[in-house]
Design a protein around this motif. Sequence first.
Motif, PDB file in Angstrom:
ATOM      1  N   THR A   1      33.640 -48.652  16.252  1.00 16.40           N
ATOM      2  CA  THR A   1      33.579 -47.304  15.686  1.00 16.40           C
ATOM      3  C   THR A   1      34.802 -46.549  16.199  1.00 16.40           C
ATOM      4  O   THR A   1      35.349 -46.913  17.250  1.00 16.40           O
ATOM      5  N   PRO A   2      35.271 -45.527  15.479  1.00 18.57           N
ATOM      6  CA  PRO A   2      34.657 -44.906  14.304  1.00 18.57           C
ATOM      7  C   PRO A   2      34.869 -45.742  13.036  1.00 18.57           C
ATOM      8  O   PRO A   2      35.735 -46.619  12.995  1.00 18.57           O
ATOM      9  N   GLN A   3      34.067 -45.416  12.034  1.00 18.77           N
ATOM     10  CA  GLN A   3      34.216 -45.989  10.706  1.00 18.77           C
ATOM     11  C   GLN A   3      34.225 -44.853   9.694  1.00 18.77           C
ATOM     12  O   GLN A   3      33.419 -43.928   9.775  1.00 18.77           O
ATOM     13  N   VAL A   4      35.156 -44.949   8.741  1.00 16.65           N
ATOM     14  CA  VAL A   4      35.334 -43.911   7.727  1.00 16.65           C
ATOM     15  C   VAL A   4      34.961 -44.465   6.358  1.00 16.65           C
ATOM     16  O   VAL A   4      35.348 -45.583   6.007  1.00 16.65           O
ATOM     17  N   TYR A   5      34.227 -43.645   5.599  1.00 15.02           N
ATOM     18  CA  TYR A   5      33.855 -43.993   4.225  1.00 15.02           C
ATOM     19  C   TYR A   5      34.328 -42.872   3.315  1.00 15.02           C
ATOM     20  O   TYR A   5      34.044 -41.691   3.557  1.00 15.02           O
ATOM     21  N   ILE A   6      35.053 -43.246   2.286  1.00  6.75           N
ATOM     22  CA  ILE A   6      35.479 -42.285   1.267  1.00  6.75           C
ATOM     23  C   ILE A   6      34.901 -42.765  -0.052  1.00  6.75           C
ATOM     24  O   ILE A   6      35.233 -43.850  -0.526  1.00  6.75           O
ATOM     25  N   GLY A   7      34.018 -41.960  -0.616  1.00  8.81           N
ATOM     26  CA  GLY A   7      33.289 -42.397  -1.800  1.00  8.81           C
ATOM     27  C   GLY A   7      32.399 -43.573  -1.427  1.00  8.81           C
ATOM     28  O   GLY A   7      31.684 -43.539  -0.425  1.00  8.81           O
ATOM     29  N   ASP A   8      32.484 -44.627  -2.204  1.00 11.62           N
ATOM     30  CA  ASP A   8      31.688 -45.824  -1.924  1.00 11.62           C
ATOM     31  C   ASP A   8      32.468 -46.867  -1.116  1.00 11.62           C
ATOM     32  O   ASP A   8      31.959 -47.962  -0.876  1.00 11.62           O
ATOM     33  N   SER A   9      33.681 -46.519  -0.714  1.00 13.13           N
ATOM     34  CA  SER A   9      34.537 -47.494  -0.037  1.00 13.13           C
ATOM     35  C   SER A   9      34.585 -47.248   1.464  1.00 13.13           C
ATOM     36  O   SER A   9      34.728 -46.106   1.911  1.00 13.13           O
ATOM     37  N   ARG A  10      34.465 -48.350   2.208  1.00 17.00           N
ATOM     38  CA  ARG A  10      34.659 -48.241   3.657  1.00 17.00           C
ATOM     39  C   ARG A  10      36.138 -48.418   3.940  1.00 17.00           C
ATOM     40  O   ARG A  10      36.739 -49.437   3.593  1.00 17.00           O
ATOM     41  N   ILE A  11      36.743 -47.425   4.571  1.00 18.28           N
ATOM     42  CA  ILE A  11      38.171 -47.466   4.873  1.00 18.28           C
ATOM     43  C   ILE A  11      38.427 -48.221   6.172  1.00 18.28           C
ATOM     44  O   ILE A  11      39.357 -49.011   6.281  1.00 18.28           O
ATOM     45  N   GLY A  12      37.586 -47.959   7.167  1.00 17.22           N
ATOM     46  CA  GLY A  12      37.768 -48.579   8.478  1.00 17.22           C
ATOM     47  C   GLY A  12      37.913 -47.543   9.564  1.00 17.22           C
ATOM     48  O   GLY A  12      37.401 -46.421   9.452  1.00 17.22           O
ATOM     49  N   GLY A  13      38.620 -47.902  10.630  1.00 17.38           N
ATOM     50  CA  GLY A  13      38.787 -47.017  11.768  1.00 17.38           C
ATOM     51  C   GLY A  13      39.987 -46.099  11.627  1.00 17.38           C
ATOM     52  O   GLY A  13      40.536 -45.908  10.536  1.00 17.38           O
ATOM     53  N   TYR A  14      40.420 -45.547  12.754  1.00 15.33           N
ATOM     54  CA  TYR A  14      41.494 -44.543  12.759  1.00 15.33           C
ATOM     55  C   TYR A  14      42.802 -45.103  12.202  1.00 15.33           C
ATOM     56  O   TYR A  14      43.451 -44.467  11.366  1.00 15.33           O
ATOM     57  N   GLU A  15      43.197 -46.282  12.639  1.00 16.32           N
ATOM     58  CA  GLU A  15      44.456 -46.852  12.172  1.00 16.32           C
ATOM     59  C   GLU A  15      44.397 -47.193  10.687  1.00 16.32           C
ATOM     60  O   GLU A  15      45.369 -46.971   9.949  1.00 16.32           O
ATOM     61  N   GLU A  16      43.256 -47.717  10.249  1.00 17.68           N
ATOM     62  CA  GLU A  16      43.100 -48.041   8.818  1.00 17.68           C
ATOM     63  C   GLU A  16      43.142 -46.769   7.976  1.00 17.68           C
ATOM     64  O   GLU A  16      43.672 -46.766   6.856  1.00 17.68           O
ATOM     65  N   LEU A  17      42.588 -45.683   8.520  1.00 20.65           N
ATOM     66  CA  LEU A  17      42.630 -44.403   7.805  1.00 20.65           C
ATOM     67  C   LEU A  17      44.065 -43.927   7.655  1.00 20.65           C
ATOM     68  O   LEU A  17      44.465 -43.467   6.578  1.00 20.65           O
ATOM     69  N   ARG A  18      44.844 -44.029   8.711  1.00 24.20           N
ATOM     70  CA  ARG A  18      46.251 -43.618   8.630  1.00 24.20           C
ATOM     71  C   ARG A  18      46.993 -44.439   7.569  1.00 24.20           C
ATOM     72  O   ARG A  18      47.788 -43.891   6.791  1.00 24.20           O
ATOM     73  N   LYS A  19      46.731 -45.740   7.536  1.00 25.08           N
ATOM     74  CA  LYS A  19      47.360 -46.583   6.517  1.00 25.08           C
ATOM     75  C   LYS A  19      46.918 -46.156   5.116  1.00 25.08           C
ATOM     76  O   LYS A  19      47.724 -46.103   4.182  1.00 25.08           O
TER      77      LYS A  19
ATOM     78  N   LEU B   1      46.095 -43.295   4.129  1.00 24.81           N
ATOM     79  CA  LEU B   1      46.715 -42.020   3.778  1.00 24.81           C
ATOM     80  C   LEU B   1      48.232 -42.112   3.713  1.00 24.81           C
ATOM     81  O   LEU B   1      48.920 -41.109   3.522  1.00 24.81           O
ATOM     82  N   GLY B   2      48.771 -43.326   3.864  1.00 24.58           N
ATOM     83  CA  GLY B   2      50.215 -43.516   3.765  1.00 24.58           C
ATOM     84  C   GLY B   2      50.975 -43.075   4.993  1.00 24.58           C
ATOM     85  O   GLY B   2      52.178 -42.784   4.921  1.00 24.58           O
ATOM     86  N   MET B   3      50.299 -43.061   6.135  1.00 27.57           N
ATOM     87  CA  MET B   3      50.920 -42.616   7.375  1.00 27.57           C
ATOM     88  C   MET B   3      51.249 -43.822   8.254  1.00 27.57           C
ATOM     89  O   MET B   3      50.650 -44.881   8.117  1.00 27.57           O
ATOM     90  N   SER B   4      52.205 -43.628   9.137  1.00 30.39           N
ATOM     91  CA  SER B   4      52.561 -44.699  10.069  1.00 30.39           C
ATOM     92  C   SER B   4      51.460 -44.871  11.107  1.00 30.39           C
ATOM     93  O   SER B   4      50.696 -43.945  11.379  1.00 30.39           O
ATOM     94  N   VAL B   5      51.391 -46.062  11.668  1.00 29.25           N
ATOM     95  CA  VAL B   5      50.375 -46.374  12.679  1.00 29.25           C
ATOM     96  C   VAL B   5      51.057 -46.510  14.030  1.00 29.25           C
ATOM     97  O   VAL B   5      51.995 -47.307  14.172  1.00 29.25           O
ATOM     98  N   PRO B   6      50.634 -45.736  15.027  1.00 30.29           N
ATOM     99  CA  PRO B   6      51.243 -45.857  16.364  1.00 30.29           C
ATOM    100  C   PRO B   6      51.100 -47.270  16.902  1.00 30.29           C
ATOM    101  O   PRO B   6      50.049 -47.898  16.775  1.00 30.29           O
TER     102      PRO B   6
END
Length: 251
Positions: A61-79, A81-86
């Motif tokens: 965890t954490p886990q993010v869901y947008i609509g019916d799709s599971r996005i994943g954790g913090y790094e997956e969320l950044r990806k 959203l088109g953002m770089s991953v530290p």
Amino acid sequence: MASSIQQSARVYRMKTAEHMCPFGLKTVDLLKRKGFTVDDHTLTSRDEVDTFKEKERVDSTPQVYIGDSRIGGYEELRKHLGMSVPNANETTYRPVLAIFAVALLIGLSINWAVQGSLLTARTPEFVFSTAMVLLGLQKIQDVESFSNMFLNYDLLAQRYVPYSYFYPYAETLAGLLMLAGALIWLAAPLALFVGTVGAASVFKAVYIDKRELKCACVGGNSNVPLGFVSLTENLVMIAMGLWMLLRILPG
């Protein structure tokens, strides 16, 4: 990249009495800053966390869901959203550049307090001696890790291992004495010695042997590449040693 306007997201994150997940907080904050309405589900016990992981078949965890799709954790969320991953393992000059930047500000502050002006003839002394102290401090925090990295390239330390433990204290002491303007007869030769050996070692490793190494300039386990910046650290010590010697010579 998915549009974040008027979208909602669900976040499941750990928030127990023993542990507040920092990535969970970062995830919620990022979503809100990107315009999402966040349905924040906190998992307040180890049982809740384990049950959630088992149900959703996830490992963390954490886990993010947008609509019916599971996005994943913090790094997956950044990806998403088109953002770089530290990347903690990425080579970077940032640590040493930050030290020099802070040393500049501290040096200017000292100059203002002592001389009543930001820029005087002593400004470089205050700035560079402060940089030496800060760089030495980084090494002293974990001398063992520093010595392990330092032994990869320093010519004197490879012949006489105790020098790898001496170097951080020598750099710090020389910087402190120069900053105070005291015992320059000791500080200047000390800076000249460690700076000259260090510059020769870095030059040989990087520009002659073409070795790709990490620099121990900001302590052990750093991701600063051995090269121009580390060479600059040693050249600064040489310059400071020569300058301070010229100041105390008669005539």
